[in-house]
Every structure is written in C-alpha cells, then in structure tokens.
Design an enzyme around this catalytic site. Structure first.
Site, PDB file in Angstrom:
ATOM      1  CG  HIS A 155      -0.197   0.319   2.504  1.00 10.05           C
ATOM      2  ND1 HIS A 155       0.446  -0.646   3.231  1.00 10.05           N
ATOM      3  CD2 HIS A 155       0.004   1.483   3.176  1.00 10.05           C
ATOM      4  CE1 HIS A 155       1.008  -0.109   4.302  1.00 10.05           C
ATOM      5  NE2 HIS A 155       0.758   1.196   4.292  1.00 10.05           N
TER       6      HIS A 155
HETATM    7  C1  UD1 Z   1      -1.418   5.504   6.156  1.00  8.41           C
HETATM    8  C2  UD1 Z   1      -0.100   5.922   6.818  1.00  8.41           C
HETATM    9  C3  UD1 Z   1       0.874   4.755   6.774  1.00  8.41           C
HETATM   10  C4  UD1 Z   1       0.263   3.468   7.302  1.00  8.41           C
HETATM   11  C5  UD1 Z   1      -1.057   3.210   6.592  1.00  8.41           C
HETATM   12  C6  UD1 Z   1      -1.760   1.976   7.111  1.00  8.41           C
HETATM   13  C7  UD1 Z   1       0.368   8.337   6.523  1.00  8.41           C
HETATM   14  C8  UD1 Z   1       1.229   9.331   5.860  1.00  8.41           C
HETATM   15  N1  UD1 Z   1       0.519   7.040   6.133  1.00  8.41           N
HETATM   16  O1  UD1 Z   1      -1.145   5.249   4.786  1.00  8.41           O
HETATM   17  O2  UD1 Z   1       2.014   5.080   7.552  1.00  8.41           O
HETATM   18  O3  UD1 Z   1       1.157   2.408   7.060  1.00  8.41           O
HETATM   19  O4  UD1 Z   1      -1.917   4.346   6.792  1.00  8.41           O
HETATM   20  O5  UD1 Z   1      -2.819   1.630   6.247  1.00  8.41           O
HETATM   21  O6  UD1 Z   1      -0.392   8.685   7.400  1.00  8.41           O
HETATM   22  N2  UD1 Z   1      -8.756   5.130   1.897  1.00  8.41           N
HETATM   23  C9  UD1 Z   1     -10.018   4.597   1.821  1.00  8.41           C
HETATM   24  N3  UD1 Z   1     -10.645   4.238   2.999  1.00  8.41           N
HETATM   25  C10 UD1 Z   1     -10.055   4.396   4.206  1.00  8.41           C
HETATM   26  C11 UD1 Z   1      -8.780   4.959   4.279  1.00  8.41           C
HETATM   27  C12 UD1 Z   1      -8.146   5.325   3.116  1.00  8.41           C
HETATM   28  O7  UD1 Z   1     -10.585   4.427   0.760  1.00  8.41           O
HETATM   29  O8  UD1 Z   1     -10.680   4.042   5.234  1.00  8.41           O
HETATM   30  C13 UD1 Z   1      -8.069   5.472   0.639  1.00  8.41           C
HETATM   31  C14 UD1 Z   1      -8.235   6.902   0.246  1.00  8.41           C
HETATM   32  O9  UD1 Z   1      -8.311   6.970  -1.132  1.00  8.41           O
HETATM   33  C15 UD1 Z   1      -6.921   7.540   0.685  1.00  8.41           C
HETATM   34  C16 UD1 Z   1      -5.944   6.397   0.502  1.00  8.41           C
HETATM   35  O10 UD1 Z   1      -6.677   5.221   0.800  1.00  8.41           O
HETATM   36  O11 UD1 Z   1      -6.592   8.662  -0.033  1.00  8.41           O
HETATM   37  C17 UD1 Z   1      -4.720   6.464   1.354  1.00  8.41           C
HETATM   38  O12 UD1 Z   1      -5.063   6.614   2.737  1.00  8.41           O
HETATM   39  P1  UD1 Z   1      -4.080   7.456   3.704  1.00  8.41           P
HETATM   40  O13 UD1 Z   1      -4.609   7.411   5.080  1.00  8.41           O
HETATM   41  O14 UD1 Z   1      -3.797   8.762   3.091  1.00  8.41           O
HETATM   42  O15 UD1 Z   1      -2.710   6.693   3.590  1.00  8.41           O
HETATM   43  P2  UD1 Z   1      -2.341   5.151   3.724  1.00  8.41           P
HETATM   44  O16 UD1 Z   1      -1.740   4.733   2.429  1.00  8.41           O
HETATM   45  O17 UD1 Z   1      -3.463   4.348   4.276  1.00  8.41           O
END
Ligand code: UD1
Length: 359
Positions: free
Chosen positions: A203
C-alpha cells in the site's frame, strides 16, 4: 492524571488496543480516546475496534482522506480544539501517520507533553511522508518509548536523550495475547484458500502510486506463482485498488486470490497459514516475524532493521526480477532470531514510564 490518546489509522488501532486496555485495567489515568477519522471504511477502522475490544472513541474528528497537507492541517485544527477543551496532562500518539504528527504538533504548541510510542524509528529516504512524521514527532515529544536499543541510538544521534525508554514492541504483546483467537484453518476455509500460498499486502505510495513499480511488483508476484506453483493471497488496500484500476492493471489481478482489507485475527491467521509474506507494511513485516514467517519487504530501507540485519526479513526493489530473487531467498531455511523487540510486557512498561516521568 488525564491523557488524550490520538489514533486515526490501522496500525494505531492495533497499538491502542493494548495500551488502552492496560491503562483501564490498572486505573493508571483517565484515558480519553480521539479518532481523527484518517481511516474510515469499516474494514480499515471499525473492524479493529470490534475485534480488539477498543471502546468507542470519545471524539471522532471525521478528517477523512486528502492530500498530506489537508489531512495534517484539518487534524491539527480539530485536535487542538479537543485538547483545549479536555486540558489533559499529556497527549499519547503512536507511530508515524499524518494523525501522529498533527497530534504532536498541536499538543507541543499548547505545552502539553507528548508521549510517542514507537519512537526513534528511522528509515531512508528522508522524504518518505512517514519519516517526516516520525522525526518531527520525536522532536516534539517528552516521553519517547522505543521498541529497541537501535531506536535509542537513532535518537541519540539527533541529540534526543531525555525521556527516552526501551519498552519493547506493543505489537508483540498484542500478538501473544491474541494468539488464542487465531485460527488459520478456519480463515483459510472462510476465504477458500488452498493449503500452500504466499500472503501479500502492498500500500505504500512510493510503490503503488508509480505505474512502473506497481507493474513490476505484480509481475514479480505472478512469476513467483508460476515458479513455485502456489497462489498469492492479496488483501487489497483501497489506495492500491484505486491505482490498479487507474493504471489499467485489473487483468493482472485475475491470477491472485484477492479480497478487501481484512481484520486483525484473519490477517494474523493467514500469516500463520502462509509459506511467507511479501509486504511493504511496517506492521506486517514485524507480525510475520512474530508468527515465525519470513517476509520479503518491498522497500528501499526499513525502520525494523534488526530483523533484516539478522537475515530473517529480506529487503527488495519493486521490480519483477528482485521480487523473484528475494522470494527464492526467503524459501531457504534460516535460524530464528529471538526477542528483538522485548518480552511481551511493552504496554506495562509504557504506562510505568509515563507515570514515573509525568506524574
Ligand atoms: C497511512 C499511513 C501509513 C500506514 C497506513 C496503514 C500516513 C502518511 N501514512 O497510509 O504510515 O502504514 O496508513 O494503512 O499517514 N482510503 C479509503 N478508505 C479508508 C482509508 C483510506 O478508501 O478508510 C483510501 C483513500 O483513497 C486515501 C488512501 O486510501 O486517499 C490512502 O489513505 P491514507 O490514510 O492517506 O494513507 P495510507 O496509504 O493508508
């Protein structure tokens, strides 16, 4: 004493599950739980609260997704309001997400001491969003709970020496406590997974947001399946799912056993049932180690250097060739390095150090 604990993403729920439980059972302090809302899908958030017995948060800030600045800034403003209202003696944050940094900044500016659990982790490149978050959080913290001596040395190099403690890893404690709920056979049946398989999660933005790297990873896994004659089981993070669709790679997934992100017990059960793990998750590379499975870590570097230096986990580039080579290496047997991250009492030690330092 009152402590606000600030969580928002999957790895933080896992750590909060145990720290919160130890605090409540020992009546160590009044524990106010705040969820930023960085992760919000059922499979990314609620499932962990349910399975791990985390009580509903006292506040949910509803931050949601966005750019790094948007997420950090909205969390910063919203948690500041809570901190002013609650006026706690300390703020507790975990790990390295945007939620972590926002909490640490808001509290430090209000002169509220910050407790950082999983402090002192350092990883190249410095430009990684998580690296920026952890360095800044450490420098704003008053109590820094480290998983190992390596983390303490990292902090010393940056002249952070006060309030630094080695506690071990809370995730190791949790793995041991929850082991009675892991059921590899039942989980395999539930997801219709054959006896022999590899488990993959992917991810990180630096892997999945780059079309060439994502293709290299998927092609490497496909070649691995062909060489070793067993499937790759792939619970897919929403970020990765979106990129696969955007880059037109959906057909490549036909060869995998895919599923939505899964909860803690199912994921740990699948690790236990797997031959080994391919991942870019900080948490999963440790959990594979706790489960006695080797992990191919698709990262240029890792904060969990002890496991790589011992030869157990293997770092690998996001290319087809590197994945195939690293998998071959992971299939060779290797002696298991013990007790790299404590003895299963990290949560108790965190609570003890916080009480001794702040009360
Ligand atoms: C975040 C953390 C990372 C951790 C990971 C665990 C940061 C910078 N990174 O990364 O350290 O390893 O969480 O998963 O904080 N999304 C959904 N549903 C959700 C959550 C996210 O659809 O419930 C999608 C959205 O499109 C979002 C993308 O996933 O933009 C990324 O989510 P985000 O929280 O920005 O970063 P992670 O890659 O999850």
């Amino acid at each position: 004493m009152k402590v606000v604990s600030f969580v928002g993403a999957r790895p933080q729920f896992v750590k909060e599950a145990l720290i919160g439980r130890v605090v409540r059972e020992s009546h160590a302090w009044n524990h106010v739980l705040v969820h930023s809302g960085q992760h919000y899908d059922f499979n990314m958030s609620d499932v962990f609260f349910k399975e791990l017995g985390i009580p509903d948060s006292d506040y949910h800030l509803g931050i949601g997704s966005g750019s790094h600045a948007t997420m950090t800034a909205s969390s910063l403003v919203a948690i500041e309001e809570v901190l002013i209202k609650e006026n706690p003696d300390a703020l507790l944050v975990y790990g390295d997400t945007n939620t972590t940094l926002a909490g640490a900044l808001a509290a430090a500016k209000l002169k509220i001491p910050v407790i950082h659990v999983e402090a002192g982790i350092r990883q190249h490149p410095k430009s990684m969003p998580e690296e920026i978050n952890r360095v800044l959080t450490d420098h704003a913290s008053s109590v820094l709970c480290c998983c190992s001596e390596v983390a303490v040395s990292n902090l010393m190099r940056e002249n952070v020496t006060e309030g630094v403690f080695v506690t071990g890893d809370v995730m190791y404690d949790l793995f041991k406590i929850m082991a009675k709920n892991f059921s590899p056979d039942d989980t395999q049946k539930k997801f219709q997974i054959p006896d022999d398989f590899f488990l993959c999660t992917m991810h990180r933005d630096f892997n999945v947001d780059d079309p060439e790297k994502l293709r290299g990873i998927l092609m490497g896994l496909i070649e691995t399946m062909e060489i070793h004659g067993m499937p790759v089981v792939f619970p897919i993070h929403p970020r990765t799912r979106a990129r696969v669709t955007e880059f037109g790679y959906s057909q490549l997934l036909d060869k995998f056993i895919t599923m939505e992100p899964i909860g803690y017990n199912d994921l740990m059960s699948l690790i236990l049932a797997s031959k080994f793990v391919v991942t870019d998750s900080g948490g999963l590379q440790k959990e594979a180690f706790y489960a006695g499975k080797r992990a191919v870590v698709v990262m240029p570097d890792t904060g969990w250097r002890e496991i790589v230096q011992s030869g157990w986990n293997i770092l690998c580039n996001p290319s087809q060739k590197s994945i195939v080579e690293a998998v071959a290496q992971a299939l060779v047997s290797h002696s298991y390095p013990k007790n790299l991250y404590g003895f299963g009492n990290a949560a108790e030690l965190v609570v003890e150090h916080v009480l001794n330092t702040l009360s």
